[in-house]
Structures are given as structure tokens and as C-alpha cells.
Design an enzyme around this catalytic site. Structure first.
Site, PDB file in Angstrom:
ATOM      1  CD1 TRP A 156      -0.098  -1.455   3.198  1.00 60.62           C
ATOM      2  CD2 TRP A 156       0.532   0.620   3.167  1.00 60.62           C
ATOM      3  NE1 TRP A 156       0.541  -1.368   4.332  1.00 60.62           N
ATOM      4  CE2 TRP A 156       1.186   0.067   4.303  1.00 60.62           C
ATOM      5  CE3 TRP A 156       0.950   1.869   2.965  1.00 60.62           C
ATOM      6  CZ2 TRP A 156       1.918   0.438   5.410  1.00 60.62           C
ATOM      7  CZ3 TRP A 156       1.733   2.660   3.997  1.00 60.62           C
ATOM      8  CH2 TRP A 156       2.412   1.942   5.146  1.00 60.62           C
ATOM      9  CG  ASN A 157       4.984   1.204   0.847  1.00 57.62           C
ATOM     10  OD1 ASN A 157       4.789   0.568  -0.189  1.00 57.62           O
ATOM     11  ND2 ASN A 157       6.295   1.176   1.416  1.00 57.62           N
ATOM     12  CE  LYS A 180      -3.245  -9.119  -2.553  1.00 57.56           C
ATOM     13  NZ  LYS A 180      -3.780  -7.907  -2.137  1.00 57.56           N
ATOM     14  N   PRO A 181      -3.126  -5.749  -6.101  1.00 61.92           N
ATOM     15  CG  PRO A 181      -4.326  -3.858  -6.957  1.00 61.92           C
ATOM     16  CD  PRO A 181      -4.108  -5.512  -7.193  1.00 61.92           C
ATOM     17  CB  ALA A 182      -1.894  -3.205  -0.904  1.00 67.50           C
ATOM     18  CB  SER A 183      -6.898  -4.892   0.715  1.00 66.38           C
ATOM     19  OG  SER A 183      -6.989  -6.266   0.280  1.00 66.38           O
ATOM     20  N   GLY A 233       6.829  -6.351  -0.652  1.00 67.75           N
ATOM     21  CA  GLY A 233       5.911  -5.994   0.641  1.00 67.75           C
ATOM     22  C   GLY A 233       6.901  -6.430   1.774  1.00 67.75           C
ATOM     23  CB  SER A 234       6.118  -7.555   5.372  1.00 73.07           C
ATOM     24  OG  SER A 234       5.110  -8.635   5.093  1.00 73.07           O
ATOM     25  CD  GLU A 255      12.758  -4.857  -4.935  1.00 74.35           C
ATOM     26  OE1 GLU A 255      13.523  -4.281  -4.276  1.00 74.35           O
ATOM     27  OE2 GLU A 255      13.599  -5.234  -6.122  1.00 74.35           O
ATOM     28  CG  LEU A 256      11.192  -9.347   0.602  1.00 70.47           C
ATOM     29  CD1 LEU A 256      11.680 -10.650   1.244  1.00 70.47           C
ATOM     30  CD2 LEU A 256       9.845  -9.705   0.226  1.00 70.47           C
ATOM     31  CB  CYS A 289      11.030  -0.727   1.454  1.00 72.06           C
ATOM     32  SG  CYS A 289      11.211   0.116  -0.209  1.00 72.06           S
ATOM     33  CD  GLU A 386      10.190  -2.353   7.214  1.00 69.80           C
ATOM     34  OE1 GLU A 386       9.495  -3.430   7.389  1.00 69.80           O
ATOM     35  OE2 GLU A 386      10.267  -1.751   6.039  1.00 69.80           O
TER      36      GLU A 386
HETATM   37  P1  NAP Z   1       2.343  -6.974   3.539  1.00 67.37           P
HETATM   38  O1  NAP Z   1       1.781  -6.774   4.613  1.00 67.37           O
HETATM   39  O2  NAP Z   1       3.597  -7.762   3.225  1.00 67.37           O
HETATM   40  O3  NAP Z   1       1.547  -6.654   1.941  1.00 67.37           O
HETATM   41  C1  NAP Z   1       1.734  -6.635   0.791  1.00 67.37           C
HETATM   42  C2  NAP Z   1       1.153  -7.231  -0.211  1.00 67.37           C
HETATM   43  O4  NAP Z   1       0.904  -8.735   0.240  1.00 67.37           O
HETATM   44  C3  NAP Z   1      -0.520  -6.702  -0.086  1.00 67.37           C
HETATM   45  O5  NAP Z   1      -1.090  -7.006  -1.345  1.00 67.37           O
HETATM   46  C4  NAP Z   1      -0.947  -7.827   0.749  1.00 67.37           C
HETATM   47  O6  NAP Z   1      -2.489  -8.107   0.555  1.00 67.37           O
HETATM   48  C5  NAP Z   1      -0.180  -9.219   0.199  1.00 67.37           C
HETATM   49  N1  NAP Z   1      -0.436 -10.055   1.136  1.00 67.37           N
HETATM   50  C6  NAP Z   1      -0.438 -10.155   2.711  1.00 67.37           C
HETATM   51  N2  NAP Z   1      -0.523 -11.519   3.201  1.00 67.37           N
HETATM   52  C7  NAP Z   1      -0.404 -12.390   2.016  1.00 67.37           C
HETATM   53  C8  NAP Z   1      -0.514 -13.690   1.783  1.00 67.37           C
HETATM   54  N3  NAP Z   1      -0.482 -14.537   3.151  1.00 67.37           N
HETATM   55  N4  NAP Z   1      -0.299 -14.205   0.636  1.00 67.37           N
HETATM   56  C9  NAP Z   1      -0.083 -13.355  -0.499  1.00 67.37           C
HETATM   57  N5  NAP Z   1      -0.258 -12.009  -0.218  1.00 67.37           N
HETATM   58  C10 NAP Z   1      -0.324 -11.658   0.897  1.00 67.37           C
HETATM   59  O7  NAP Z   1       3.070  -5.473   3.228  1.00 67.37           O
HETATM   60  P2  NAP Z   1       2.659  -4.008   3.598  1.00 67.37           P
HETATM   61  O8  NAP Z   1       2.438  -3.910   4.978  1.00 67.37           O
HETATM   62  O9  NAP Z   1       1.773  -3.750   2.495  1.00 67.37           O
HETATM   63  O10 NAP Z   1       3.940  -3.074   3.025  1.00 67.37           O
HETATM   64  C11 NAP Z   1       4.881  -2.767   3.868  1.00 67.37           C
HETATM   65  C12 NAP Z   1       5.988  -3.642   3.629  1.00 67.37           C
HETATM   66  O11 NAP Z   1       6.428  -3.579   2.497  1.00 67.37           O
HETATM   67  C13 NAP Z   1       7.196  -3.054   4.421  1.00 67.37           C
HETATM   68  O12 NAP Z   1       7.937  -4.051   5.120  1.00 67.37           O
HETATM   69  C14 NAP Z   1       8.042  -2.357   3.613  1.00 67.37           C
HETATM   70  O13 NAP Z   1       9.440  -2.555   3.954  1.00 67.37           O
HETATM   71  C15 NAP Z   1       7.842  -3.314   2.453  1.00 67.37           C
HETATM   72  N6  NAP Z   1       8.296  -2.661   1.055  1.00 67.37           N
HETATM   73  C16 NAP Z   1       9.469  -2.965   0.357  1.00 67.37           C
HETATM   74  C17 NAP Z   1       9.714  -2.319  -0.737  1.00 67.37           C
HETATM   75  C18 NAP Z   1      10.933  -2.787  -1.664  1.00 67.37           C
HETATM   76  O14 NAP Z   1      11.023  -2.233  -2.640  1.00 67.37           O
HETATM   77  N7  NAP Z   1      11.702  -3.452  -1.224  1.00 67.37           N
HETATM   78  C19 NAP Z   1       8.767  -1.402  -1.359  1.00 67.37           C
HETATM   79  C20 NAP Z   1       7.849  -1.086  -0.655  1.00 67.37           C
HETATM   80  C21 NAP Z   1       7.398  -1.647   0.452  1.00 67.37           C
HETATM   81  P3  NAP Z   1      -3.605  -7.244   1.580  1.00 67.37           P
HETATM   82  O15 NAP Z   1      -3.264  -5.761   1.189  1.00 67.37           O
HETATM   83  O16 NAP Z   1      -4.760  -7.647   0.918  1.00 67.37           O
HETATM   84  O17 NAP Z   1      -3.341  -7.745   2.755  1.00 67.37           O
END
Ligand code: NAP
Length: 485
Positions: A156-157, A180-183, A233-234, A255-256, A289, A386
């Protein structure tokens, strides 16, 4: 605001060129974090809809893989132009669902367009090789081919630009995609479907599904048609996806999370360091991130740096992203605010000194004061976790070796920054830091021309740069024999 954004406010999923609802009719509400009010609702799709999207992408791939690189390059150029023509509307949509200031949102949309343009250019440069053969009657060729159907999951960020780095190279390589974008921020993702349609990208090449993350993720990771998973994502979710993708041995790009250190040496230009620190800390309200998680400042300039950073932090204008001059919007939700509060309380209990901020903002909701904490120690939670919020912990160090060791003392390895006026030190420190990206006397380094990505538990693969298309291509070695002498 809503009016400006409404052209792209799609409340349906794009599957095989059709805008559709979830089979069950279920939806997910989307809320504006600045007001707490509902913007609308998007489909809560699950396994069945995802499977149909994957099958549509597979059918589309049969013809899309045969399009010429020039044709795909032109498609991406049209996509770039459409994004820029609609930059204001897309930025309005982004601010509305994500909270960042309009200035930052326009910047993100501009970055999306820049990535698409970059991959429009890279599409024409996926060169193979002709290798000198050890056999007189055989020739050796190496071809690059699209991997096939790819699946992308984004956070979502940066709901617009994180998809640009995935859809751009996928189309450039000749792959088709299910994304699949973030919810919490689905509209900027669905907008990619609308834009792809508008510029004539064939149906089924870009499919967008929203909904139950676990169900959609399971289907994307286990369906044998999907050949690659690209996730931003995370680290926690990334590890789950890597494990699930193992069952069908898919390529994975991850990209975590990050835990960026920001080092300031005695010989640095302190004003420049403070300027870089504000950008590297407070962009997107600290929710990136690559945001600084830990400031390490050498003893000789520690007090001066803390004082100047606190003064600059205090000056930041906090408010709804749509208001003029706002530099910091709300956090994404109340859970994010609670985490920030917990980390500050933990630091205060362990001797940390809140120099400025430290509390929820008087605007209420999920607005939070830009915060600087001095006397940070390694015992405090943010030394490892984080923060993902506008909190700047400042640690003190004495020697260069100590600073590098502290900076590397994390399982993460995404971005890091340091400030010094000494050229020898710049090289020593740069070479000592175990990170995928290093900013030397710069606090904002992301650009499509450079490879973005991390080492250690921050991920696998690179996005952007000439490397950004590699994971979308398979390498095929061809040996042609019987050619005579
Ligand atoms: P997140 O909780 O990992 O969610 C990211 C995406 O994954 C969302 O679309 C989420 O869907 C989906 N998701 C969650 N659980 C899942 C599962 N069990 N199976 C499949 N998909 C699943 O991360 P966030 O809170 O949105 O974003 C913040 C994190 O992203 C931070 O840790 C940040 O450092 C990291 N990030 C990294 C980068 C990079 O380039 N390295 C860039 C930006 C952000 P829902 O929204 O539907 O839950």
C-alpha cells in the site's frame, strides 16, 4: 477531489478484458486515511477468479509472446504518455486512498511513467549472444525469451510505482500478468488496468484482481501456469510466498523490508546531512522501505545534528495530503500509529529522550508528529524492527569501524546512507556496508536507470536498471550442429 480521481476509480476487477465483480458479490471497503471516510468498495475475489485471470493471461501469452519488441516498446510509450496525460487525476486518486501529499503523489505517478518509459527502451535491448564454438561444425546461440505468465503482489505504500516496476518489464519482455494490489490502496492498482485498456494493450495481458490475500496468493504461487512471482511487501509475507512458490519451482523476485541506517561522520556537511535526513526519514510519513530507521552520528557532531534535525522536523507541515504545502500526511491506519507509539514508549522506558514530537498529532485520526529521539541504544526495539512511521532515533558512535558494524547489525540489507567529506572514508564505508543500495551524501537515490533491490532478508532480484528485465526472461541455449567445416 473525488471528481478529479473518478475517471480511474474502478470498483471492479479486470479479467480477460472484462470488468467483473467477485463471484460471491463480496466487497472490501476502501477508506481515506486522512478523513476515515469510506471512498468505495472493490471486489473481494478469491481462488476461482484468480484462476480465471491466470488462464486468461495464459491465452493472451500465446499471441503476445510473438509481438515484436518494437511493438511492445510502442505500447509502453503509449502507456507512459497516458500516465503523464492523467498525472493529476492519478495523483488525486493516490492521495485519496493512501494519504501522502499531492506533491509526493504526483512524484510517484511521474516515477511510474518514468519506469514505463525506461522499460519501453529496454524492450528493444534484450540481446542474446553468439558464442565462439569449440566445434568447427556447430554454432552456439543464446536467446532470451519471455518467461510466460507472471504474478505480481504489491503493498500500500507505493500503490502506483511498485506496479510500474513489474508491469513495465513484463510487457517489455513479452510476458502477460496477473496483479494483486494491496487491499488498502486498490484503486491505483486497478487504474493500471484502465490505462492498459485505454492504450490498446491486448485483453488478458494485464489482469487485476483484488481481494482475499491468502487465497489469491495461494493460487498465484501454486498454479503451474504462473512462471514467476514478483512481490513487494514485508519480509514476513515474502518468506511465505517463497515457500509456496517452491512447490512449482517458480522464479521469485522479492522486494522486502528494510532497516536503513544513516551515518553522519564528523567531517560531513551537517546542513546537507540534515536536509538528506529529512527526505530519507519523513517521505511518505516514514512509510517507505528505504526510509531511515536508524541514524548513527559521530560524537563530535552528535549534538549539533540532533538539534538541527529536531528543528527541521518540527517545521514540517502535517495535514491532509490534498492541502497546499502539506509535507506529511496521515499514517495508513490506526494500527500503524499504535506501532509507532509502542516503539516510542519502549525507547523512553530505556532512556531515550524525545527531543521533538512523540505524540499523535492534534489533527487526530492517524496523523502523527514528526519525532526525533536522542540517546538511542541498541536495546531499543527500533534498533532491529522496521518503524514505518515518522520517528527518527539518533544513536551515537565514536569510530568508523563501530559505525559500519552497527549499520550492518541487522538481518535487512536494502538501502543505507552516509555523509562524509573524506573521499577515502567514502570508499571504505561504501565497501563495508552490506546493502543493495548506498547513498553517499544523498538521501534519495531511487531512479529507473539504477537497479533497486536488497541483499540478506531484504530480497532477491533487482527492479529498474538494465537488470530489471532479467527476471522476466528465460535464457535458451541453442546448439546448431551438422554445419560442415
Ligand atoms: P504486506 O503486509 O507484506 O503486504 C503486501 C502485499 O501482500 C499486499 O498486497 C497484501 O495483501 C499481500 N499479502 C499479505 N499477506 C499475504 C499472503 N499470505 N499471501 C499473499 N499475499 C499476501 O506489506 P505492506 O504492509 O503492505 O507493506 C509494507 C512492507 O512492504 C514493508 O515491510 C516495506 O518495507 C515493504 N516494502 C518493500 C519495498 C521494496 O522495494 N523492497 C517497497 C515498498 C514496501 P492485502 O493488502 O490484501 O493484505
Amino acid at each position: 477531489m473525488l471528481q478529479k480521481a473518478s475517471q480511474f476509480l474502478r470498483q471492479a476487477n479486470l479479467i480477460d478484458g472484462e470488468w467483473v465483480q467477485a463471484d460471491s458479490g463480496a466487497t472490501i471497503d476502501v477508506v481515506n486515511p486522512a478523513t476515515g471516510l469510506k471512498i468505495g468498495a472493490v471486489p473481494k475475489a478469491g481462488k476461482a477468479e484468480t484462476r480465471r485471470a491466470i488462464e486468461a493471461a495464459e491465452r493472451a501469452f500465446l499471441t503476445f509472446r510473438k509481438t515484436s519488441a518494437l511493438e511492445r516498446s510502442k505500447m509502453l510509450r503509449r502507456l507512459h504518455d497516458a500516465i503523464m496525460d492523467n498525472q493529476d487525476a492519478l495523483a488525486a486518486l493516490l492521495t485519496m486512498e493512501q494519504g501522502k501529499s499531492l506533491t509526493e503523489a504526483k512524484g510517484e505517478v511521474g516515477a511510474s511513467a518514468a519506469y514505463v518509459l525506461w522499460f519501453a527502451e529496454e524492450a528493444r535491448r534484450t540481446y542474446g549472444d553468439v558464442i565462439p564454438s569449440p566445434w568447427p561444425d556447430r554454432r552456439i546461440l543464446v536467446n532470451k525469451e519471455p518467461v510466460g505468465v507472471i504474478a505480481a503482489i504489491t503493498p500500500w505504500n507505493f500503490p502506483s510505482s511498485m506496479l510500474a516496476r513489474k508491469i513495465g518489464p513484463a510487457i517489455a519482455a513479452g510476458c502477460t500478468a496477473v496483479v494483486k494490489p494491496a487491499s488498502q490502496t486498490p484503486y491505483s492498482g486497478l487504474a493500471w488496468g484502465a490505462l492498459a485498456e485505454e492504450v490498446g494493450i491486448p485483453k488478458g495481458v494485464v489482469n487485476v484482481v483484488t481481494g482475499a490475500a491468502g487465497e489469491i496468493g495461494d493460487e498465484l504461487c501454486t498454479n503451474p501456469i504462473v512462471k514467476k512471482i514478483t512481490f513487494t511487501g514485508s519480509t514476513e509475507v515474502g518468506k511465505i510466498l517463497i515457500q509456496k512458490a517452491a512447490s512449482t519451482v517458480k522464479k521469485v523476485s522479492m522486494e522486502l523490508g528494510g532497516n536503513a541506517p544513516f551515518l553522519v561522520f564528523d567531517d560531513a556537511d551537517i546542513d546537507r546531512a540534515v536536509e538528506g535526513a529529512v527526505t530519507a526519514k519523513y517521505r511518505n510519513s516514514g512509510q517507505t522501505c528505504v526510509c531511515t530507521n536508524r541514524f548513527y552520528v559521530q560524537a563530535g557532531v552528535y549534538d549539533a545534528f540532533v538539534e538541527k534535525l529536531a528543528a527541521a522536523s518540527k517545521k514540517l507541515k502535517v495535514g491532509p495530503g490534498v492541502e497546499d504545502g502539506v509535507q506529511q500526511g496521515p499514517l495508513i491506519d490506526d494500527k500503524a500509529v499504535e506501532k509507532v507509539e509502542e516503539l516510542i514508549a519502549d525507547a523512553a522506558a530505556k532512556g531515550g529522550k524525545v527531543v521533538t514530537g512523540g505524540k499523535r498529532h492534534e489533527l487526530g485520526g492517524s496523523f502523527f508528529q514528526p519525532t526525533v529521539i536522542a540517546d538511542a541504544t541498541t536495546k531499543m526495539r527500533f534498533a532491529k524492527e522496521e518503524i514505518f512511521g515518522p520517528v527518527a532515533p539518533v544513536f551515537k558512535f565514536k569510530t568508523e569501524e563501530e559505525a559500519v558494524a552497527l549499520a550492518n547489525d541487522t538481518e535487512y540489507g536494502l538501502a543505507c546512507y552516509f555523509y562524509t567529506g573524506d573521499l577515502g572514508r567514502a570508499f571504505r564505508v561504501m565497501e563495508g556496508l552490506k546493502y543493495g543500495m548506498v547513498g553517499v551524501n544523498e538521501g534519495l537515490i531511487t531512479t529507473p536507470e539504477a537497479p533497486f533491490g536488497g541483499v540478506k532478508e531484504s530480497g532477491l532480484g533487482r527492479e529498474g536498471g538494465h537488470q530489471g528485465i532479467d527476471d522476466y526472461l528465460d535464457t535458451k541455449y541453442v546448439c546448431i550442429g551438422g554445419l560442415g567445416l
